[in-house]
Scaffold this motif. Structure first.
Motif, short mmCIF file in Angstrom:
data_model
loop_
_atom_site.label_atom_id
_atom_site.label_comp_id
_atom_site.label_asym_id
_atom_site.label_seq_id
_atom_site.Cartn_x
_atom_site.Cartn_y
_atom_site.Cartn_z
N ILE A 91 0.84 -1.21 0.00
CA ILE A 91 0.00 0.00 0.00
C ILE A 91 0.86 1.25 0.00
CG2 ILE A 91 -1.60 1.37 1.40
CD1 ILE A 91 -2.82 -1.37 2.28
N GLU A 92 1.89 1.27 0.82
CA GLU A 92 2.78 2.43 0.88
C GLU A 92 3.45 2.67 -0.47
OE1 GLU A 92 3.49 4.64 3.74
OE2 GLU A 92 1.48 3.78 3.88
N ARG A 93 3.91 1.62 -1.12
CA ARG A 93 4.58 1.75 -2.42
C ARG A 93 3.62 2.27 -3.49
NH1 ARG A 93 9.99 1.76 -3.28
NH2 ARG A 93 9.46 1.15 -5.41
N PHE A 94 2.43 1.70 -3.54
CA PHE A 94 1.48 2.11 -4.58
C PHE A 94 0.94 3.52 -4.34
CE2 PHE A 94 1.82 -2.17 -5.97
CZ PHE A 94 1.28 -2.23 -7.25
N ARG A 95 0.73 3.89 -3.10
CA ARG A 95 0.28 5.26 -2.81
C ARG A 95 1.37 6.26 -3.15
NH1 ARG A 95 -2.03 6.02 3.03
NH2 ARG A 95 -2.68 8.00 2.10
N ALA A 96 2.61 5.93 -2.83
CA ALA A 96 3.72 6.84 -3.12
C ALA A 96 3.89 7.06 -4.62
CB ALA A 96 5.02 6.29 -2.52
N LYS A 97 3.63 6.01 -5.40
CA LYS A 97 3.77 6.11 -6.86
C LYS A 97 2.47 6.54 -7.53
CE LYS A 97 8.08 4.80 -7.16
NZ LYS A 97 8.46 3.52 -7.82
N LYS A 98 1.43 6.78 -6.72
CA LYS A 98 0.12 7.20 -7.25
C LYS A 98 -0.46 6.17 -8.23
CE LYS A 98 1.18 12.11 -6.61
NZ LYS A 98 0.51 12.14 -5.29
N LYS A 99 -0.21 4.91 -7.94
CA LYS A 99 -0.79 3.84 -8.74
C LYS A 99 -2.11 3.40 -8.11
CE LYS A 99 3.33 1.70 -10.78
NZ LYS A 99 4.03 0.41 -10.99
N PRO A 100 -3.05 2.89 -8.93
CA PRO A 100 -4.38 2.55 -8.41
C PRO A 100 -4.37 1.38 -7.43
CG PRO A 100 -4.16 1.90 -10.70
CD PRO A 100 -2.96 2.72 -10.38
N ILE A 101 -5.24 1.49 -6.43
CA ILE A 101 -5.46 0.43 -5.44
C ILE A 101 -6.94 0.10 -5.43
CG2 ILE A 101 -5.35 -0.22 -3.01
CD1 ILE A 101 -3.04 1.77 -2.68
N LEU A 102 -7.26 -1.17 -5.67
CA LEU A 102 -8.63 -1.66 -5.58
C LEU A 102 -8.72 -2.54 -4.34
CD1 LEU A 102 -11.49 -2.19 -6.70
CD2 LEU A 102 -10.50 -4.02 -8.10
N ALA A 103 -9.54 -2.13 -3.38
CA ALA A 103 -9.62 -2.83 -2.10
C ALA A 103 -10.99 -3.47 -1.93
CB ALA A 103 -9.35 -1.85 -0.96
N ILE A 104 -11.00 -4.74 -1.56
CA ILE A 104 -12.23 -5.51 -1.43
C ILE A 104 -12.38 -6.01 0.00
CG2 ILE A 104 -13.46 -7.59 -2.21
CD1 ILE A 104 -11.83 -7.31 -4.87
N CYS A 105 -13.53 -5.76 0.62
CA CYS A 105 -13.89 -6.29 1.94
C CYS A 105 -12.83 -5.95 3.00
CB CYS A 105 -14.16 -7.78 1.83
SG CYS A 105 -15.12 -8.44 3.23
N ARG A 106 -12.08 -6.93 3.45
CA ARG A 106 -11.03 -6.67 4.44
C ARG A 106 -10.05 -5.61 3.94
NH1 ARG A 106 -5.70 -7.96 5.95
NH2 ARG A 106 -5.41 -8.68 8.10
N GLY A 107 -9.75 -5.65 2.65
CA GLY A 107 -8.85 -4.66 2.09
C GLY A 107 -9.36 -3.25 2.26
#
Length: 217
Positions: A91-107
């Protein structure tokens, strides 16, 4: 499109730690045109950056509890510590690079907790939401009927700062989906890869994810 997808942390019949990924995720995203690469919960920290560089999106899956500090109620220790650490690094890597994160349920819940929000048990809702029974949510002025496979959730007052409600269970004041105005995040409490009783909602969910990932139909 290439995605990194996280997995449950479990113990096999021999008492050995193992990774578990439901086949539904792989098949559903493949039909969408997304090749998913499962990420082991037992990688070293040094392995995360190379994986992130090769992926277009991060998918955080469901299943299991979160670390106790994220809950409103007193809870025991989390049951997936290696997963927690691996997902945190991703999560830290993808947020820092402004890449998309798709989070499901627990995510979805984990993202909210990491960003300063809280999670609650949903045992005493005004309108009960039984597991495996679809229920209505409000999204964009429409009513969708989403599937239900969780016992924890996020009340509207506990959504982290910087996150925007996309879908809500209005009767209970529970957040069912959120986005982030400053980041490429889409989080759903329901499971797109699992069955829906309402075909329209299933189709709308696929459209929502396609739009987020910028994938044509």
């Amino acid at each position: 499109m290439r995605a990194l997808i996280t997995q449950r942390e479990a113990v096999d019949r021999y008492g050995e730690l193992t990774d578990v990924l439901e086949a539904r995720y792989v098949r559903w995203f493949a039909e969408l045109g997304v090749f998913v690469q499962p990420v082991s919960n037992f990688l070293t920290q040094a392995c995360v950056p190379p994986l992130e560089r090769e992926a277009d999106v991060l998918i955080l899956t469901g299943g299991g509890e979160l670390p106790p500090q994220f809950y409103r109620e007193r809870r025991g220790p989390g049951d997936q510590p290696h997963r927690d650490q691996t997902e945190y690094l991703l999560i830290e890597r993808f947020r820092a690079k402004k890449k998309p994160i798709l989070a499901i349920c627990r995510g979805m819940q984990y993202l909210n907790g990491l960003m300063g929000g809280k999670i609650s048990r949903l045992d005493a809702l005004k309108t009960p939401r039984p597991v495996r029974v679809d229920h209505p949510v409000e999204i964009g002025g429409e009513q969708w009927f989403v599937n239900q496979f969780h016992k924890d959730g996020i009340f509207t007052s506990d959504l982290a700062s910087g996150l925007d409600i996309l879908a809500v269970d209005r009767e209970n004041g529970v957040v069912e989906a959120f986005t982030a105005s400053e980041e490429r995040i889409l989080a759903l409490q329901w499971h797109p890869e699992r069955p829906f009783s309402d075909v329209r909602t299933q189709e709308k969910t696929e459209e929502l994810i396609r739009h987020f990932l910028k994938i044509g139909a």
